[in-house]
Enzyme design. Structure first.
Site, PDB file in Angstrom:
ATOM      1  N   HIS A   1       0.837  -1.202   0.000  1.00  0.00           N
ATOM      2  CA  HIS A   1       0.000   0.000   0.000  1.00  0.00           C
ATOM      3  C   HIS A   1       0.876   1.258   0.000  1.00  0.00           C
ATOM      4  CE1 HIS A   1      -3.594   2.441   1.269  1.00  0.00           C
ATOM      5  NE2 HIS A   1      -2.628   3.202   1.770  1.00  0.00           N
ATOM      6  N   GLU A   2       1.841   1.315   0.913  1.00  0.00           N
ATOM      7  CA  GLU A   2       2.679   2.506   1.002  1.00  0.00           C
ATOM      8  C   GLU A   2       3.579   2.644  -0.229  1.00  0.00           C
ATOM      9  OE1 GLU A   2       1.965   4.745   2.986  1.00  0.00           O
ATOM     10  OE2 GLU A   2       0.748   3.617   4.409  1.00  0.00           O
TER      11      GLU A   2
ATOM     12  N   TYR B   1     -10.990   6.688   3.653  1.00  0.00           N
ATOM     13  CA  TYR B   1     -10.444   5.331   3.577  1.00  0.00           C
ATOM     14  C   TYR B   1     -11.520   4.344   3.114  1.00  0.00           C
ATOM     15  CZ  TYR B   1      -5.923   6.323   5.716  1.00  0.00           C
ATOM     16  OH  TYR B   1      -4.647   6.782   5.959  1.00  0.00           O
TER      17      TYR B   1
ATOM     18  N   HIS C   1       1.666   4.450  -2.794  1.00  0.00           N
ATOM     19  CA  HIS C   1       1.756   5.913  -2.668  1.00  0.00           C
ATOM     20  C   HIS C   1       3.087   6.408  -3.246  1.00  0.00           C
ATOM     21  CE1 HIS C   1      -1.888   6.603  -0.464  1.00  0.00           C
ATOM     22  NE2 HIS C   1      -1.513   5.946   0.614  1.00  0.00           N
TER      23      HIS C   1
ATOM     24  N   GLU D   1      -6.323   7.742  -1.279  1.00  0.00           N
ATOM     25  CA  GLU D   1      -6.039   6.359  -0.888  1.00  0.00           C
ATOM     26  C   GLU D   1      -6.403   5.347  -1.978  1.00  0.00           C
ATOM     27  OE1 GLU D   1      -4.358   5.537   1.713  1.00  0.00           O
ATOM     28  OE2 GLU D   1      -4.347   7.530   2.613  1.00  0.00           O
TER      29      GLU D   1
END
Length: 717
Positions: A480-481, A652, A484, A509
């Site tokens: 997930h990170e 989210y 980003h 997100e």
């Protein structure tokens, strides 16, 4: 074409050589430079001569140049081991924020921007968006108020809110509490965790110090057999930063006052005006609908878990209280996965050593998006960094650095720098996040400026006998990170303001949430996996020493049976997980949408937080044992609501609607479809916030987004 690993990047990486004095001095220098430019503009341009080029473009280019330094000046407070440097970073951020507020409330600049807007010059779409947003931001920053006491009060509030946010996050970063436990009280916690805990001396001789950092906290809550141990951990963790309690209360009261000064009925109405959903009614309707759909499922899941708890406590000769507490949930959720789904998270983690998992993830991004990642190892850094001193390139010796390139199909050009800071240490940001270090943009000279981005996480450190091993939920977090980070790297915008993840909060997100699906795809899970015992003879020997004597040597990749069992659990107790998210989202809306100002002034924030948690999540807390609804202060540990996600936590959940639609519609059949991956890169990620996010979605999907896949995925269709 020259292979990327033999080419020198056309732009040197940022360096991390600041001192406590230089951080503050640099902030003051940048402020003075920017203020001089602003003064020059208003002294040489009149409303009748104002144009985009002589008014806004100059300021946008100044903003671009400032961001190359300011992001790093503020970054030190999240990662430096030096408390004085962290303090200086906080001071610099305060100075920069105060200047930003001052700039945003300059009526002389506002008049020029307003005059420019009225002229309706022909502009490219991104410049038009910049002009319109800048004009609106001046109004939202108080310039719609008459000059005098009201506007002065608004400015005072803005500055105080900035100070509160900086202090709140500083308290969280520097939190270093914990609890002493005897080894018996931690019975059940994996030896890997126990061996890493600090050993007690003196009056604590023989005890172990359990911190509230994730690598200690979560395993203890999942595995400690003693329910009183888990209860103590939960209560202490909810009270670990109580100095933030008054800061949070003051912030929500001031936000409400500021919104009402501007003529909005609440801070929620103010914040949502420029988001995708637009109104508080739309958010509360979405959250309320989701809550009504999830509540029955949550109650059914609790009944199953209570039966598991009953069997467990009675097997130990204890009486069952017919209650299911928040400190029970991680423990019995884990037990359920092991007993009913043959899922051993410790065993699965053995197949996900951190470094091989990272390499596997980067390979997925290479294939899907047409990227190439080249690690710049320590001995190569002297040649890359301008100072010739490789250590200047990182802020801590644990940090890894990659140069990122397009593959030949995408043109072979340079993309930017990726940094990974993966292990916990004192004073470091305590969660997992992506930080932009330097944005990408088109410079005043017409040349492209390339981005640098950092992942800051807190995974368990390697030991002599094992590398750092990731639980599956940590694999998801890392992916997930990294999502980003990729968004930050491949963005192509003219202005830094719209670069990468600088989108509206209820969309930001979605790209990373969509990529989480790759962690639930059998072929991708296998490609990411490699049992740690296959990494070296030393690890194989260490594995053999702790394995059963008749245990078969592990396969190199994770077995199909384990993958199948894991994927079956994707939505096990999913209603309870999403009800927890709903608690955060509904609490966020509750404190930011009071019926009147007196209501927020008199609201018992902690009691509201705990009451909503009990009502929404259906899990009992200490209040059931007569300890009242003020037993904990979870809002004081909730960095999101002080760090930009105020009236944004619903994002989210709402962005899951978009991410699920994108995955189901485009990638579900073939997650590694190169053509669609590149189309996604260029249609969605590349745009950043340079156009309306709904337009971006519609261009990618070929239609407006639908909620059906979201509810299907949750089993709520």
């Amino acid at each position: 074409m020259t292979p990327p690993n033999s080419r020198k990047p056309p732009q040197a990486p940022p360096t991390f050589t600041a001192t406590t004095q230089s951080i503050v001095d640099d902030a003051k220098r940048l402020i003075e430079r920017s203020r001089s430019l602003q003064d020059q503009i208003v002294s040489t341009v009149q409303p009748d001569t104002a144009t985009f080029a002589n008014t806004l473009l100059l300021q946008a280019q100044d903003e671009n140049d400032m961001a190359l330094e300011t992001h790093i000046l503020g970054f030190y407070q999240a990662v430096s081991t030096n408390p004085a440097l962290r303090n200086a970073s906080s001071e610099a951020e305060k100075l920069l924020n105060d200047f930003s507020i001052e700039s945003a409330m300059r009526e002389d600049l506002f008049r020029l921007v307003e005059a420019t807007l009225k002229k309706n010059e022909p502009l490219d779409p991104e410049s038009r968006r910049l002009l319109e947003k800048e004009h609106k931001d001046y109004i939202r920053n108080g310039l719609g108020l008459p000059a005098g006491p009201l506007r002065d009060r608004f400015k005072e509030i803005k500055k105080r809110l900035s100070d509160l946010g900086i202090q709140f996050q500083k308290n969280l970063n520097e939190e270093n509490g914990g609890l002493w436990f005897t080894p018996e009280e931690l019975d059940g916690v994996p030896e890997d965790v126990l061996s890493g805990l600090r050993k007690g001396e003196g009056e604590n001789e023989g005890d172990l110090w359990l911190t509230f950092k994730y690598p200690d906290l979560f395993p203890a809550l999942k595995y400690a057999k003693n329910s009183n141990t888990r209860k103590r951990i939960v209560i202490a963790n909810e009270n670990k930063c109580n100095q933030n309690v008054p800061l949070f209360k003051e912030a929500v009261v001031l936000r409400d006052e500021a919104a009402r000064l501007l003529g909005y009925p609440s801070h929620a109405a103010f914040k949502l005006e420029d988001k995708m959903v637009k109104t508080p009614k739309a958010v509360t309707s979405f959250l309320g609908d989701l809550r009504s759909r999830l509540t029955d499922g949550g109650l059914k899941e609790i009944e199953v878990l209570k039966n598991l708890k009953k069997a467990d406590v009675e097997s130990r000769g204890e009486s069952f209280d017919d209650l299911y507490f928040i400190w029970d949930h991680r423990f019995y959720d884990r037990m359920m996965l092991e007993k009913q789904y043959s899922l051993d998270h410790q065993l699965i983690a053995e197949y996900f050593p951190l470094q091989t998992t990272i390499r596997g993830m980067l390979q997925i991004f290479e294939e899907l998006f047409g990227l190439v990642f080249i690690e710049i190892v320590e001995e190569q850094r002297d040649k890359v960094v301008e100072s010739g001193k490789g250590s200047d390139m990182v802020w801590h010796q644990d940090v890894q650095v990659f140069s990122v390139w397009d593959d030949e199909e995408e043109g072979g050009g340079f993309v930017g720098y990726l940094y990974l800071d993966l292990f916990p240490r004192e004073g470091k940001y305590g969660h997992a996040a992506n930080f932009n270090l330097q944005p990408g943009f088109i410079g005043a000279d017409g040349n492209r400026r390339y981005p640098a981005t950092a992942l800051v996480c807190n995974f368990s450190k390697p030991t002599l006998k094992k590398p750092s091993l990731l639980k599956h939920d940590e694999v998801v977090t890392l992916f997930h990170e990294l999502g980003h980070g990729i968004h930050d790297l491949v963005s192509r915008t003219t202005y830094s303001r719209f670069h990468g993840t600088n989108t509206v909060r209820d969309f930001v997100e979605a790209p990373s949430q969509m990529l989480e699906n790759w962690c639930w795809t059998p072929s991708q899970l296998k490609s990411l996996s490699q049992h740690y015992s296959t990494l070296s003879p030393e690890y194989l020997k260490a594995w053999a020493e702790q394995a059963d004597e008749n245990a078969a040597r592990p396969t190199k990749q994770i077995p199909d049976e384990l993958v199948t069992n894991l994927i079956r659990t994707k939505h096990v107790n999913g209603a309870l997980f999403n009800l927890r998210q709903l608690h955060f989202g509904i609490f966020d809306m509750t404190v930011h949408e009071p019926t009147n100002h007196e209501a927020i002034e008199t609201m018992a924030i902690s009691e509201t937080y705990n009451t909503l948690r009990r009502e929404i999540s259906q899990l009992e807390g200490p209040e059931k044992l007569g300890e009242g609804n003020e037993w904990g202060h979870g809002e004081a540990t909730f960095g999101h609501l002080m760090g930009g996600y105020d009236v944004g936590y619903y994002g989210y959940l709402s962005s899951l609607v978009y991410s699920t639609d994108m995955f189901y519609s485009v990638f579900k059949v073939d997650p590694m479809d190169r053509r669609e991956g590149r189309r996604y890169r260029h249609t969605v990620l590349e745009k950043g916030g340079s156009q309306e996010e709904m337009k971006t979605l519609i261009e990618f999907l070929g239609r407006p987004p639908k909620t059906d896949p979201f509810y299907q995925e949750l089993g709520l269709a």
